[in-house]
Structure formats: structure tokens, C-alpha cells
Design a protein around this motif. Structure first.
Motif, PDB file in Angstrom:
ATOM      1  N   UNK A  96       0.607  -1.218  -0.040  1.00 48.97           N
ATOM      2  CA  UNK A  96       0.041   0.220   0.247  1.00 48.97           C
ATOM      3  C   UNK A  96       0.787   1.391   0.054  1.00 48.97           C
ATOM      4  N   UNK A  97       2.176   1.145   0.220  1.00 46.05           N
ATOM      5  CA  UNK A  97       2.868   2.407   0.374  1.00 46.05           C
ATOM      6  C   UNK A  97       4.396   2.194   0.118  1.00 46.05           C
ATOM      7  N   UNK A  98       4.676   1.647  -0.943  1.00 45.33           N
ATOM      8  CA  UNK A  98       6.054   1.286  -1.185  1.00 45.33           C
ATOM      9  C   UNK A  98       6.802   2.500  -1.496  1.00 45.33           C
ATOM     10  N   UNK A  99       7.489   2.790  -0.404  1.00 45.32           N
ATOM     11  CA  UNK A  99       8.372   4.101  -0.667  1.00 45.32           C
ATOM     12  C   UNK A  99       9.758   3.693   0.053  1.00 45.32           C
ATOM     13  N   UNK A 100      10.595   4.611  -0.305  1.00 40.59           N
ATOM     14  CA  UNK A 100      12.037   4.491   0.273  1.00 40.59           C
ATOM     15  C   UNK A 100      11.856   4.377   1.843  1.00 40.59           C
ATOM     16  N   UNK A 101      12.889   3.766   2.753  1.00 44.78           N
ATOM     17  CA  UNK A 101      12.709   3.869   3.968  1.00 44.78           C
ATOM     18  C   UNK A 101      13.869   4.459   4.664  1.00 44.78           C
ATOM     19  N   UNK A 102      15.000   3.844   4.298  1.00 43.92           N
ATOM     20  CA  UNK A 102      16.238   4.221   4.984  1.00 43.92           C
ATOM     21  C   UNK A 102      16.815   5.407   4.069  1.00 43.92           C
ATOM     22  N   UNK A 103      17.071   5.257   2.808  1.00 43.28           N
ATOM     23  CA  UNK A 103      17.495   6.310   1.932  1.00 43.28           C
ATOM     24  C   UNK A 103      16.062   7.332   1.863  1.00 43.28           C
ATOM     25  N   UNK A 104      16.423   8.434   1.124  1.00 41.77           N
ATOM     26  CA  UNK A 104      15.336   9.369   1.051  1.00 41.77           C
ATOM     27  C   UNK A 104      14.824   9.436  -0.317  1.00 41.77           C
ATOM     28  N   UNK A 105      13.361   9.647  -0.562  1.00 41.76           N
ATOM     29  CA  UNK A 105      12.628   9.692  -1.753  1.00 41.76           C
ATOM     30  C   UNK A 105      13.608  10.458  -2.844  1.00 41.76           C
ATOM     31  N   UNK A 106      13.833  10.245  -3.958  1.00 46.11           N
ATOM     32  CA  UNK A 106      14.698  10.866  -4.779  1.00 46.11           C
ATOM     33  C   UNK A 106      15.873  10.407  -5.018  1.00 46.11           C
ATOM     34  N   UNK A 107      16.552   9.606  -4.005  1.00 46.63           N
ATOM     35  CA  UNK A 107      17.851   8.971  -4.078  1.00 46.63           C
ATOM     36  C   UNK A 107      17.851   7.843  -5.386  1.00 46.63           C
ATOM     37  N   UNK A 108      18.732   8.076  -6.197  1.00 41.53           N
ATOM     38  CA  UNK A 108      18.558   7.453  -7.586  1.00 41.53           C
ATOM     39  C   UNK A 108      19.078   5.890  -7.492  1.00 41.53           C
TER      40      UNK A 108
END
Length: 554
Positions: A96-108
Motif C-alpha cells: 500500500x505504500x512502497x516508498x524509500x525507508x532508509x534512503x530518501x525519496x529521490x535517491x537514484x
């Protein structure tokens, strides 16, 4: 198994198999040359100790790997799937919420892929030539050999430099809790961001709270501020080099962390790392002293979180200091002990150590635990702040993959020392302590009673330990041969099950090194425990999880 059958098979194993695999122990991935393998360790809380592994393989091409999410089967998969996505880029369909967790959003990039090179990359494994062949006794910084250039990657299509603001915290920016409606109150909803620098968060940790009036209706934990890619470092170090790094996971329990890592590599080494009898007892004594010290600290600081500023903590810390004296005497360090070795421990106990330990265990600890119990357990304010707060039912605690005192406080008698005995724990008489309500008070009281059981184990171990004997199976060695293979070890650390997953390819370093961190996984249930309570309660509930950010972020 085929990826498209993963959810169906998982559901069958949980609900209809003869052994009900209701507990997702650990979830991790390995990047091989031809695929990424995602594996799931499962156990049963009704018939514990029957660990099995499910494996699913997907494309290793960056951005193409995808497997179904099992969050509908075990909610404990939530943060663990996000971690695999963050570190290797595998997408979990249906999460339901697959986002970065240890790195930050936008890290490539995906740092645990084998094709990811760290900044100032010098080589895939230690020992680096610059330290031995080319260094010739001189010291060089890695930056001097490879000043960023070829291995500092910036997304090619990134143009929006002008919009970057150094004051902007990108972590958790898109992770706002959705919340539930509370119609009868007629109050406004708003977001409160607690942390990452906040005295109640026990380190650099942030909680995005959605509140309606004063009521918590949503919460998202935001972590990773202390992430240092511990697992990548573990794959670069030789096996022996990793011991001091495990000290820095939960830095209050370094002896227990050493224990878990040693067991994983010893599984692979077989009889070459058979632990002598005396060393087995020393290991158990160190692990149980660690549990007492950690629980003392936890109880003291829980009272801090509840507003009893520092007096209870100072009472508890006194005993911890005496235990750290013992650690320092045996290992040379109070907290970063680095004491265990494959097949035993680094040094034998110094003369007089066991007598001092006997005095602490037989003459002090019971009385000090009684003292904490007498002062705290029936205290009116503590009862009012803790009873009925942050409740987690037994079904929820299992489903969220919580571990340790958090799981047992909810009435689930699951303790690795009993469920899958390791070392010589099957020789000792002790009880697995459980609660009945699963609230904040039960989590406090389970820890208090567990200290009594640890003292019981310590007394037996001190009485039974051989007076002399080897502490290693052979000579000390700085380089060991670890056969190719895969191992998962598990110990009952003070925060819960600490697991080490190691894949060896026969070389001097681990091909894959993963840590099942109880502090990290227990946070999966934080929102569930906080819903309907106030911000002041959130501080106490987080305190009752007893997290350490070194272990959460790794």
C-alpha cells in the motif's frame, strides 16, 4: 516457487497447513548474477521452532524486479518489503505504500545491489591493497586514491538544482499518515512532526502524526537518519572484521549482538568452530548479564518518558554500571565489547572475575529488582499512565512480526531460547514470561520479570561452569575459511529476535550479510498501538518498544 503463487501458498501455510506458519520471522533479498532472490523465514507460534524458508526469484535488471507483496498475509512484511525495495529496487506489487525507508525519496540508486559502488570506492572487499601492498606502512585516505569522479553518481536527467533547499528535510516528506475519521468530535485535523531531534524519540527518529483535536488518528514512522549501510560494510569486511560493527547495532547489547553473528558463521563452519564447554557458559553469562543491563535501562528510561525525570533511571543505571564493570574487565570495553569469536570468546575470564560476578548475581540483583518492583509496579501514576494504553492483542502482535517483550507482553509465549534453543540454553531451568493485556504496563512488567529469569539462569550457569578449559577450539586466527553456503541464526536479544542471514561464496568475505533487527520490525506495530491515544501516550508507547536507532537504521 513461482512468484504468482507466493500469496496463495503463504495463505495456505498460515491458515491450513498442519503446522500453522503464522509468524513471518524475517524477509530479505540477495542479488545474484542472474536474479534477485527474496526469501522469507517463517515459524509457528503454536508449534515454535519449525523454521522454513520460502524463496522467490525475480529479474536482477535494475527497475524490473517485482514480486507480490505478502502484507495481506503478514503485516510484519510492511517495513521489511520497503527495505528490500529501498536497498535492491525490487517492487512489491500490492504494497500500500512502497516508498524509500532508509534512503530518501529521490535517491537514484539501490545500495545493496552488487553493481552499486560506494563513494570513494576502492575495491569490493578488504583488505585493500593500499593498506598492505601499496601502503608500505603509510596511511592514505581513500579520497586521495579515488576523489569521487567515477563512482559518485548523479542522475543524468536531473536539472532542478535551483529548487534544492539545504533546510528542506526530504525524508518522510511524502509519508503523511492518512488517518481515520472521528465524526463525533467536530474538531480539526492537523499534522504534527515529532523529531528527528526530540528527547522522546530515543535518537534521531521521526514520527509524522495526524491528530484530530488531541486524538492520534494516524502515524508514520520516519527513519534512516543514522543509516550507514551496515550490511554493505559487512559484505566488504572479512568475517572477523564484522564483530566490532555488530557492537554498534543495538549499542546497549553488544555481547548479545556478537552472539548472534557468531552463531551464523559457526553454522557454516561446522565442526571447525565447535565451541568448548567453558566458552559456552561464558557466552550465556554475558548474554544474560546483557539482558539485565538492557532491561534495567529500558525500565529507567520508560519512567523518564512518562515524566518521572531521571530518578528511576538513576536507580536502574546503578546496576547496569556494575555489569558494565564486569564487561570492561573481561573484554576491555564497557559497551563496544567485541568479545565473541567464531568457536568461543576472545579472552578467558581474568582472575577474580567470576567471584565478582557471583557476588553481583547472588547478592545484589534480586534485591535491586525487588526494589524496582516495590517502588514502581503499584505506583498509582504509573498504573494510570500505562494500564490499557498502547494495547496490542496477541493476534496483532503475531501478525505484525513483533518480537521479544513486545510479543510476549501480548500473551504469546515465544522465546527463541525455548522455541529453538541455541548454545546450551536447553540445560537451564527458566520460565518464558508473558503478559495478558498487551498494554504498556505489561511490556514494562514482562521486562521486570524477565530480569528475574535471567538471574535464575545466571546462578545456574555460574554454578555449572567448568573451572578451567579452552575458550576456543584451536589457536586464535585472524583469517578463517568459511565454506560456501547459507545460514540464518537467531538469538533472543533483550529487544527481541536478532537474526543474522549470511550467504558465503567460499571467499574471505560474506557475499550477503543481512540483519533481522527487532527494533526495526517492532516499529511496524507502532501506529496500531497509538491510534486513539494522545501525543503524551505516544511518547510512553514508543518508550515501551525500547528501540535503539543504531539497530533500526543500521
Amino acid at each position: 516457487m513461482p512468484a504468482n503463487k507466493l500469496v496463495a501458498i503463504s495463505t495456505y501455510l498460515r491458515d491450513r497447513n498442519s503446522i500453522l506458519y503464522d509468524y513471518l520471522v524475517s524477509l530479505q533479498s540477495v542479488h545474484y548474477e542472474d536474479c534477485i532472490e527474496v526469501s522469507y523465514q517463517l515459524d509457528s507460534t503454536t508449534q515454535p521452532g519449525n523454521l522454513i524458508v520460502l524463496r522467490v526469484r525475480t529479474s536482477q535488471v535494475e527497475g524490473e524486479g517485482e514480486v507480490p507483496s505478502v502484507i495481506s498475509v503478514w503485516r510484519g512484511a510492511d517495513l521489511q518489503e520497503r527495505e528490500v525495495y529501498d536497498m535492491m529496487g525490487v517492487r512489491f506489487a500490492g504494497h500500500p505504500e512502497l516508498k524509500r525507508i532508509l534512503m530518501w525519496d529521490g535517491y537514484a540508486y539501490f545500495p545493496l545491489r552488487k553493481d552499486f559502488l560506494e563513494p570513494y570506492y576502492e575495491g569490493p572487499t578488504k583488505v585493500f591493497d593500499s593498506r598492505v601492498e601499496e601502503g608500505q606502512g603509510k596511511h592514505f585516505r581513500a579520497e586521495e586514491f579515488n576523489p569521487y569522479g567515477s563512482n559518485t553518481k548523479i542522475p543524468k536527467d536531473f536539472k532542478d538544482w535551483a529548487s534544492l533547499d539545504p533546510a528542506d528535510d526530504t525524508k518522510g516528506k511524502n509519508l503523511m499518515p492518512a488517518g481515520v475519521s472521528v465524526e463525533e468530535l467536530g474538531s480539526d485535523q492537523f499534522i504534527v512532526s515529532m523529531g528527528p531531534q526530540h528527547p522522546s524519540t530515543h535518537g534521531v527518529f521521526r514520527m509524522n502524526l495526524r491528530v484530530d483535536g488531541e486524538t492520534i488518528i494516524g502515524l508514520k514512522p520516519v527513519m534512516g537518519y543514522m543509516h550507514r549501510n551496515h550490511e554493505k560494510i559487512g559484505e566488504r569486511n572479512t568475517f572477523l572484521m564484522n564483530f566490532p560493527f555488530t557492537d554498534r547495532l543495538d549499542y546497549l547489547t553488544s555481547m548479545g549482538n556478537n552472539f548472534g553473528y557468531a552463531l551464523a558463521v559457526e553454522q557454516l563452519m561446522g565442526d571447525d568452530a565447535k565451541v568448548p564447554e567453558r566458552a559456552e557458559y561464558i557466552r550465556v553469562i554475558m548474554a544474560e548479564l546483557t539482558r539485565v543491563a538492557s532491561h534495567m535501562w529500558s525500565i529507567g528510561f520508560l519512567l523518564n518518558d512518562l515524566g518521572a525525570f531521571f530518578t528511576p533511571a538513576l536507580y536502574a543505571i546503578e546496576e547496569r554500571e556494575l555489569i558494565l564493570d564486569l564487561f570492561e574487565w573481561a573484554a576491555g570495553s564497557r559497551m563496544m565489547c567485541n568479545y565473541f569469536r567464531f568457536g568461543g570468546v576472545a579472552f578467558d575470564l581474568p582472575k577474580g572475575w567470576i567471584e565478582r560476578c557471583r557476588g553481583t548475581v547472588f547478592d545484589r540483583l534480586d534485591g535491586k529488582i525487588d526494589e524496582l518492583d516495590r517502588f514502581l509496579s503499584k505506583n498509582e501514576i504509573l498504573l494510570d499512565r500505562c494500564k490499557g494504553v498502547g494495547v496490542l492483542s496477541s493476534d496483532q502482535a503475531i501478525n505484525f512480526s513483533t518480537a521479544g517483550p513486545v510479543l510476549r507482553a501480548s500473551g504469546v509465549a515465544y522465546d527463541i531460547r525455548r522455541a529453538a534453543p541455541y548454545s546450551i540454553y536447553d540445560r537451564f531451568d527458566f520460565n518464558v514470561v508473558t503478559g495478558t493485556k498487551g498494554d504498556l504496563y505489561d511490556r514494562y512488567y514482562v521486562r521486570l520479570l524477565e530480569m528475574r529469569e535471567s538471574v535464575k539462569i545466571l546462578k545456574q550457569a555460574i554454578d555449572q561452569m567448568p573451572a578451567s578449559g579452552p575458550i576456543l577450539p584451536g589457536k586464535k586466527s585472524y583469517q578463517i575459511k568459511v565454506p560456501a553456503g547459507e545460514a540464518y541464526s537467531r538469538v533472543e536479544n533483550p529487544k527481541g529476535e536478532l537474526g543474522f542471514y549470511v550467504v558465503a561464496d567460499g571467499s574471505a568475505t560474506a557475499y550477503r550479510y543481512h540483519i533481522r533487527s527487532p527494533s526495526f520490525i517492532n516499529l511496524t506495530a507502532l501506529e496500531q498501538m497509538c491510534l486513539g491515544h494522545t501525543i503524551a501516550d505516544v511518547v510512553g508507547i514508543l518508550g515501551s518498544l525500547d528501540i535503539v536507532l543504531g539497530e533500526v537504521d543500521r
